[in-house]
Design a protein around this motif. Structure first.
Motif, PDB file in Angstrom:
ATOM      1  N   ASN A 134      90.847  76.346  -1.271  1.00  0.00           N
ATOM      2  CA  ASN A 134      89.984  75.523  -0.418  1.00  0.00           C
ATOM      3  C   ASN A 134      88.501  75.679  -0.738  1.00  0.00           C
ATOM      4  O   ASN A 134      87.700  74.859  -0.299  1.00  0.00           O
ATOM      5  CB  ASN A 134      90.215  75.877   1.053  1.00  0.00           C
ATOM      6  N   ARG A 135      88.150  76.707  -1.475  1.00  0.00           N
ATOM      7  CA  ARG A 135      86.744  76.923  -1.805  1.00  0.00           C
ATOM      8  C   ARG A 135      86.250  75.977  -2.886  1.00  0.00           C
ATOM      9  O   ARG A 135      85.048  75.707  -2.972  1.00  0.00           O
ATOM     10  CB  ARG A 135      86.547  78.386  -2.243  1.00  0.00           C
ATOM     11  N   VAL A 136      87.160  75.468  -3.700  1.00  0.00           N
ATOM     12  CA  VAL A 136      86.749  74.654  -4.849  1.00  0.00           C
ATOM     13  C   VAL A 136      87.446  73.300  -4.907  1.00  0.00           C
ATOM     14  O   VAL A 136      87.314  72.581  -5.891  1.00  0.00           O
ATOM     15  CB  VAL A 136      86.986  75.413  -6.172  1.00  0.00           C
ATOM     16  N   THR A 137      88.203  72.951  -3.875  1.00  0.00           N
ATOM     17  CA  THR A 137      88.895  71.666  -3.847  1.00  0.00           C
ATOM     18  C   THR A 137      88.714  71.005  -2.488  1.00  0.00           C
ATOM     19  O   THR A 137      88.340  71.650  -1.504  1.00  0.00           O
ATOM     20  CB  THR A 137      90.410  71.807  -4.101  1.00  0.00           C
ATOM     21  N   ALA A 138      89.001  69.725  -2.438  1.00  0.00           N
ATOM     22  CA  ALA A 138      89.192  68.992  -1.189  1.00  0.00           C
ATOM     23  C   ALA A 138      90.470  68.189  -1.343  1.00  0.00           C
ATOM     24  O   ALA A 138      90.946  67.957  -2.461  1.00  0.00           O
ATOM     25  CB  ALA A 138      88.002  68.081  -0.891  1.00  0.00           C
ATOM     26  N   HIS A 139      91.050  67.765  -0.221  1.00  0.00           N
ATOM     27  CA  HIS A 139      92.317  67.051  -0.300  1.00  0.00           C
ATOM     28  C   HIS A 139      92.435  66.057   0.842  1.00  0.00           C
ATOM     29  O   HIS A 139      91.673  66.092   1.822  1.00  0.00           O
ATOM     30  CB  HIS A 139      93.506  68.023  -0.291  1.00  0.00           C
ATOM     31  N   SER A 140      93.408  65.168   0.731  1.00  0.00           N
ATOM     32  CA  SER A 140      93.687  64.192   1.773  1.00  0.00           C
ATOM     33  C   SER A 140      95.153  63.809   1.722  1.00  0.00           C
ATOM     34  O   SER A 140      95.696  63.547   0.643  1.00  0.00           O
ATOM     35  CB  SER A 140      92.828  62.931   1.598  1.00  0.00           C
ATOM     36  N   ALA A 141      95.783  63.786   2.883  1.00  0.00           N
ATOM     37  CA  ALA A 141      97.125  63.217   2.968  1.00  0.00           C
ATOM     38  C   ALA A 141      97.030  61.696   2.870  1.00  0.00           C
ATOM     39  O   ALA A 141      95.996  61.101   3.188  1.00  0.00           O
ATOM     40  CB  ALA A 141      97.788  63.617   4.280  1.00  0.00           C
ATOM     41  N   ILE A 142      98.101  61.076   2.422  1.00  0.00           N
ATOM     42  CA  ILE A 142      98.179  59.623   2.333  1.00  0.00           C
ATOM     43  C   ILE A 142      99.260  59.149   3.306  1.00  0.00           C
ATOM     44  O   ILE A 142     100.445  59.435   3.125  1.00  0.00           O
ATOM     45  CB  ILE A 142      98.523  59.161   0.900  1.00  0.00           C
ATOM     46  N   VAL A 143      98.835  58.447   4.344  1.00  0.00           N
ATOM     47  CA  VAL A 143      99.783  57.980   5.367  1.00  0.00           C
ATOM     48  C   VAL A 143     100.118  56.517   5.064  1.00  0.00           C
ATOM     49  O   VAL A 143      99.562  55.591   5.651  1.00  0.00           O
ATOM     50  CB  VAL A 143      99.191  58.138   6.779  1.00  0.00           C
ATOM     51  N   ASP A 144     101.030  56.329   4.122  1.00  0.00           N
ATOM     52  CA  ASP A 144     101.409  54.987   3.684  1.00  0.00           C
ATOM     53  C   ASP A 144     102.883  54.695   3.932  1.00  0.00           C
ATOM     54  O   ASP A 144     103.420  53.719   3.416  1.00  0.00           O
ATOM     55  CB  ASP A 144     101.089  54.810   2.197  1.00  0.00           C
ATOM     56  N   TYR A 145     103.540  55.528   4.708  1.00  0.00           N
ATOM     57  CA  TYR A 145     104.993  55.447   4.876  1.00  0.00           C
ATOM     58  C   TYR A 145     105.392  55.088   6.306  1.00  0.00           C
ATOM     59  O   TYR A 145     106.570  55.150   6.665  1.00  0.00           O
ATOM     60  CB  TYR A 145     105.629  56.798   4.515  1.00  0.00           C
ATOM     61  N   GLY A 146     104.416  54.697   7.141  1.00  0.00           N
ATOM     62  CA  GLY A 146     104.702  54.471   8.552  1.00  0.00           C
ATOM     63  C   GLY A 146     105.759  53.423   8.806  1.00  0.00           C
ATOM     64  O   GLY A 146     106.579  53.555   9.729  1.00  0.00           O
ATOM     65  N   GLU A 147     105.773  52.351   8.010  1.00  0.00           N
ATOM     66  CA  GLU A 147     106.740  51.290   8.238  1.00  0.00           C
ATOM     67  C   GLU A 147     108.180  51.741   7.974  1.00  0.00           C
ATOM     68  O   GLU A 147     109.129  51.160   8.496  1.00  0.00           O
ATOM     69  CB  GLU A 147     106.406  50.084   7.354  1.00  0.00           C
ATOM     70  N   SER A 148     108.331  52.779   7.175  1.00  0.00           N
ATOM     71  CA  SER A 148     109.683  53.274   6.893  1.00  0.00           C
ATOM     72  C   SER A 148     110.266  54.046   8.071  1.00  0.00           C
ATOM     73  O   SER A 148     111.479  54.267   8.130  1.00  0.00           O
ATOM     74  CB  SER A 148     109.661  54.191   5.667  1.00  0.00           C
ATOM     75  N   LYS A 149     109.391  54.502   8.981  1.00  0.00           N
ATOM     76  CA  LYS A 149     109.797  55.264  10.167  1.00  0.00           C
ATOM     77  C   LYS A 149     110.502  56.563   9.811  1.00  0.00           C
ATOM     78  O   LYS A 149     111.291  57.102  10.598  1.00  0.00           O
ATOM     79  CB  LYS A 149     110.657  54.405  11.104  1.00  0.00           C
ATOM     80  N   GLU A 150     110.211  57.074   8.635  1.00  0.00           N
ATOM     81  CA  GLU A 150     110.795  58.346   8.222  1.00  0.00           C
ATOM     82  C   GLU A 150     109.906  59.510   8.642  1.00  0.00           C
ATOM     83  O   GLU A 150     108.740  59.349   8.974  1.00  0.00           O
ATOM     84  CB  GLU A 150     110.998  58.353   6.703  1.00  0.00           C
ATOM     85  N   ARG A 151     110.473  60.679   8.598  1.00  0.00           N
ATOM     86  CA  ARG A 151     109.781  61.889   9.040  1.00  0.00           C
ATOM     87  C   ARG A 151     109.065  62.565   7.867  1.00  0.00           C
ATOM     88  O   ARG A 151     109.586  62.642   6.758  1.00  0.00           O
ATOM     89  CB  ARG A 151     110.814  62.838   9.657  1.00  0.00           C
ATOM     90  N   ARG A 152     107.866  63.047   8.154  1.00  0.00           N
ATOM     91  CA  ARG A 152     107.138  63.916   7.233  1.00  0.00           C
ATOM     92  C   ARG A 152     106.765  65.173   7.997  1.00  0.00           C
ATOM     93  O   ARG A 152     106.001  65.121   8.965  1.00  0.00           O
ATOM     94  CB  ARG A 152     105.898  63.230   6.676  1.00  0.00           C
ATOM     95  N   HIS A 153     107.307  66.297   7.569  1.00  0.00           N
ATOM     96  CA  HIS A 153     107.197  67.564   8.297  1.00  0.00           C
ATOM     97  C   HIS A 153     106.805  68.638   7.292  1.00  0.00           C
ATOM     98  O   HIS A 153     107.554  68.951   6.374  1.00  0.00           O
ATOM     99  CB  HIS A 153     108.559  67.888   8.936  1.00  0.00           C
ATOM    100  N   GLY A 154     105.595  69.160   7.439  1.00  0.00           N
ATOM    101  CA  GLY A 154     105.100  70.155   6.490  1.00  0.00           C
ATOM    102  C   GLY A 154     104.616  71.410   7.180  1.00  0.00           C
ATOM    103  O   GLY A 154     104.259  71.399   8.374  1.00  0.00           O
ATOM    104  N   ALA A 155     104.594  72.494   6.433  1.00  0.00           N
ATOM    105  CA  ALA A 155     104.117  73.781   6.939  1.00  0.00           C
ATOM    106  C   ALA A 155     103.038  74.325   6.021  1.00  0.00           C
ATOM    107  O   ALA A 155     103.159  74.252   4.795  1.00  0.00           O
ATOM    108  CB  ALA A 155     105.272  74.780   7.046  1.00  0.00           C
TER     109      ALA A 155
END
Length: 374
Positions: free
Chosen positions: A333-354
């Motif tokens: 995290n000291r040398v990177t940045a990131h972003s999730a991509i929420v492009d799957y909403g219409e599929s109504k599938e689950r995304r579960h991360g830890a």
């Protein structure tokens, strides 16, 4: 809110899958004694308890990557790898054939150093690691620093140190907004803390059949793209990073409506230096950086918006991680940045991360002598 959220979420998912058997979670469901599908990682569903925590206290961080510098072969942990591929020239390495669960203390030190140098490392085929369970996750994370308890996110029952991201057909417990034309939100995790995270471990327990990727960018490279004179100016500046907006988001009733620790704001340098590699990195992000200290509002907004725009548009400095079952990603995290991509909403599938989130040192200014006081 009570822990019943997890039970309600599980029941909603079961109804959804019963009514549409094509919505399978890729390789992550089992049959119970009655022949019904049950979610394999239901014990890791998010709960939101009424527990509260005092402010975080400073601590001395000893980076394990520094220990690896004295090893005769700091990349020895990759010796049994069947594939080591650079995702991009300046950011990211994908590895197959290395079982993270089997790494000893020396191997974990070497891993920390390699993640610091590459920014992002992606390990495929890590079922042993993911199925090792939450007690192992904590033991793993503590090797890299003091574990952070997120002030607003959901966590597995009895494991507040594990940050969960969760979205399904019926709900989202993520820090996301529906009033924007894009789901892209570049950030460095909880950068508002006095000692933000260093090496972070993240994996998906359930993922949509397509979509839900994660973008990463090298903040070392975004800095290097700027002119030397401009970089010299940025090194003299510091900015306020704030957790207030995130807390207010939860207090409004979203994301579980939980605030376990009162939000904080801290001042960090705009350009920080990695304590192990010595690399300098841009350290601002649109999600948590609010203003530059000492500049008037219009000056601060103009400069920050320029830097955010630079980060957003630097596709040549970015890597895109397409998730597959049993993938584990580690980034610094000291040398990177990131972003999730929420492009799957219409599929109504689950995304579960830890996420396993060890804290690191207070950001070190790239400019010697820069005071981080107001």
């Amino acid at each position: 809110m009570s822990t019943s959220i997890a039970t309600e979420t599980q029941q909603q998912q079961q109804k959804q899958q019963d009514s549409n058997p094509t919505l399978k979670l890729r390789g992550h469901d089992n049959l119970n004694a009655q022949g019904q599908e049950e979610y394999r990682y239901s014990h890791l569903l998010p709960v939101f308890t009424a527990d509260t925590y005092p402010p975080l206290t400073p601590f001395e961080h000893v980076d394990p990557g520094a220990r690896a510098l004295s090893h005769s072969d700091p990349r020895a942990f990759l010796g049994n790898a069947t594939s080591v591929v650079e995702i991009t020239p300046n950011l990211g390495t994908e590895v197959r054939g290395v079982n993270l669960r089997d790494l000893d203390s020396e191997g974990r030190d070497q891993l920390a150093l390699e993640v610091a140098r590459r920014g992002l490392m992606v390990f495929r085929d890590q079922q042993d690691f993911i199925d090792a369970g939450p007690d192992f996750y904590l033991q793993w994370g503590r090797h890299f620093g003091r574990l952070h308890i997120h002030p607003t996110s959901g966590h597995p029952q009895n494991y507040p140190e594990l940050h969960l991201v969760y979205r399904d057909a019926n709900s989202t417990f993520n820090f996301e907004r529906s009033d924007s034309i894009t789901s892209t939100s570049w950030h460095s995790d909880v950068s508002y803390e006095r000692q933000p995270p260093g090496l972070t471990t993240f994996f998906l327990l359930s993922s949509p059949s397509t979509g839900g990727d994660t973008l990463f960018t090298s903040q070392v490279s975004t800095l290097k793209k700027l002119s030397p004179q401009f970089i010299a100016f940025l090194k003299t500046l510091k900015a306020v990073h704030s957790g207030v907006e995130q807390a207010d988001f939860s207090r409004s009733g979203r994301r579980g409506a939980t605030v376990r620790r009162e939000p904080v704001e801290h001042i960090h340098p705009l350009v920080r230096k990695h304590p192990v590699t010595g690399e300098e990195a841009l350290y601002v992000n649109r999600q948590f950086t609010k203003r530059i200290v000492g500049l008037k509002r219009e000056e601060s907004n103009t400069l920050l918006n320029f830097l955010y725009d630079h980060i957003d548009k630097s596709g040549d400095l970015q890597a895109r991680l397409k998730w597959a079952p049993y993938t584990v990603a580690l980034w610094d995290n000291r040398v990177t940045a990131h972003s999730a991509i929420v492009d799957y909403g219409e599929s109504k599938e689950r995304r579960h991360g830890a996420r396993i989130t060890p804290q690191a040192e207070r950001p070190v200014p790239a400019l010697d002598g820069l005071s981080l006081d107001d």
